[in-house]
Structure formats: C-alpha cells, structure tokens
Design an enzyme around this catalytic site. Sequence first.
Site, short mmCIF file in Angstrom:
data_model
loop_
_atom_site.label_atom_id
_atom_site.label_comp_id
_atom_site.label_asym_id
_atom_site.label_seq_id
_atom_site.Cartn_x
_atom_site.Cartn_y
_atom_site.Cartn_z
N LYS A 1 0.85 -1.19 0.00
CA LYS A 1 0.00 0.00 0.00
C LYS A 1 0.89 1.24 0.00
CE LYS A 1 -4.33 1.15 2.33
NZ LYS A 1 -5.07 0.92 3.57
C1 E4P Z 1 -8.29 2.10 3.39
O1 E4P Z 1 -7.58 1.22 2.98
C2 E4P Z 1 -8.19 2.65 4.73
O2 E4P Z 1 -7.59 1.70 5.57
C3 E4P Z 1 -9.51 2.95 5.37
O3 E4P Z 1 -10.60 2.57 4.56
C4 E4P Z 1 -9.62 4.32 5.96
O4 E4P Z 1 -10.88 4.46 6.57
P1 E4P Z 1 -11.18 5.58 7.66
O5 E4P Z 1 -11.49 6.84 6.93
O6 E4P Z 1 -12.40 5.05 8.36
O7 E4P Z 1 -9.99 5.68 8.54
#
Ligand code: E4P
Length: 219
Positions: free
Chosen positions: A84
């Site tokens: 990522k």
């Molecule tokens: C995506 O990969 C992130 O881990 C995640 O969806 C972020 O979500 P949040 O806005 O609830 O922190």
Amino acid sequence: MKFFVDTADVNEIKELADTGLLDGVTTNPSLVAKSGHSSFLDLIKEICDIVDGPVSAEVAATDYDTMMKEAEKLAKIADNVAVKLPLTPDGLKVCKKLSDQGIMTNVTLCFSSAQAILAAKAGATFISPFVGRLDDISHDGLQLIEDIVDIYDQYPAFTTEVLVASVRNPLHVIEAAKMGAHVATIPPKVIHQFYNHPLTDSGLAAFVEDWKKTGQSIL
Ligand code: E4P
C-alpha cells in the site's frame, strides 16, 4: 463485488474468514497501532496465512528510496501482499516499479479522479478512494466512485480495480456496487450490519415456533 475487511485485528479477520465471504484484508498504520501488535511484519505474515486474497500492507516512509526498500521487504512476506502506497509523486513512482515487477499494489489516500487516473497509469492493482472522509468534509464520496468507474471503463488498458475505502455504512457499499466498483474494504462492524433485518429475525422466530408445533425432527 469483492469484500475486503478493513482491520488489523487478527481475531476479527479469523472470524470473518470463517464465513467464506472474505476476499482480502486492508490495513493501515492507524489500524496497526490500534491492534497493539508489536511486530508489523509478523502481523502481516499472520494475516496472509489466514486469508488467501490480497492483504494490503502500507509503507511507513514517504520518500522514494526508503519506500522502495520497505515495499520490497513487505512484498517478500507472502505472495498475497499488496503493497500500500500513498498517492504522492514518490508513491506512484514506487507503484510503477513494483507493478513492472508483478508485485500487487494498493494506492491509498485517493480523493480525486485526477489522482485515480495517475494511479491507473502507474499500473496500480487497486486504487483506494476514501468515501467516508470526503463525506465528512461535505463532498460527495460516492460521486467520486462513480466518476472513477466511468473513467476507467473508457480505457480497457487500465486494469486497476476500484477499491471503495473509508466505508462508514452498508449504503456506501450498496451504492458503490450499483456503480460497478470492484471491491469494498469494510470495517468489521459494518460487515456485521449487512446481515441484519428485523423481518429476518421475526420471520425466523415464527418459523422456529411453528416447527415445534409439528412435533417432528429432521435428524
Ligand atoms: C483504506 O484502505 C483505509 O484503511 C480505510 O478505509 C480508511 O478508513 P477511515 O477513513 O475510516 O480511517
């Protein structure tokens, strides 16, 4: 539509993997911190052993050289690691290098169609537009999903899958599914909400009671 779970909690992942409905996992530095796990690399290995599908593991650095080294280390943990990377010039440079080597990538923190086009051009396996965080600032997060799906559809050479992230409720996923988004990464609490309907509960209670009246047993 593929369902990933957005958590770094191994017990939650095991429980959802047991349903047979889980296609992958996404983690991020905040979720890793929340898990309290002392070794990120061991944690990712543990998750990769539970789930066959892609497991997103995020780099911690923000400069090209260090991200590249971290990415190579993360990719070696297991074949199903998706590295990522942040949607920055350096993040996309790393993305292009990894894509050319056949390593899965998930480009995160996407908040615009322009950014999504760049990620597709960099060969990202997944692009993660953050629906909930856009809604939080009064921008239409789902509109971004619709726009990216439409744009990618125009270009068969774009193989990047739209991974709906920052999901806050089942409606986010349902609407994104109607738009043709490929994947949603969903917090465990929201996945559990998918099962619930009061008519299912009352209907089942009535069937159980009526079955008792027959005095029969299937087994
Ligand atoms: C995506 O990969 C992130 O881990 C995640 O969806 C972020 O979500 P949040 O806005 O609830 O922190």
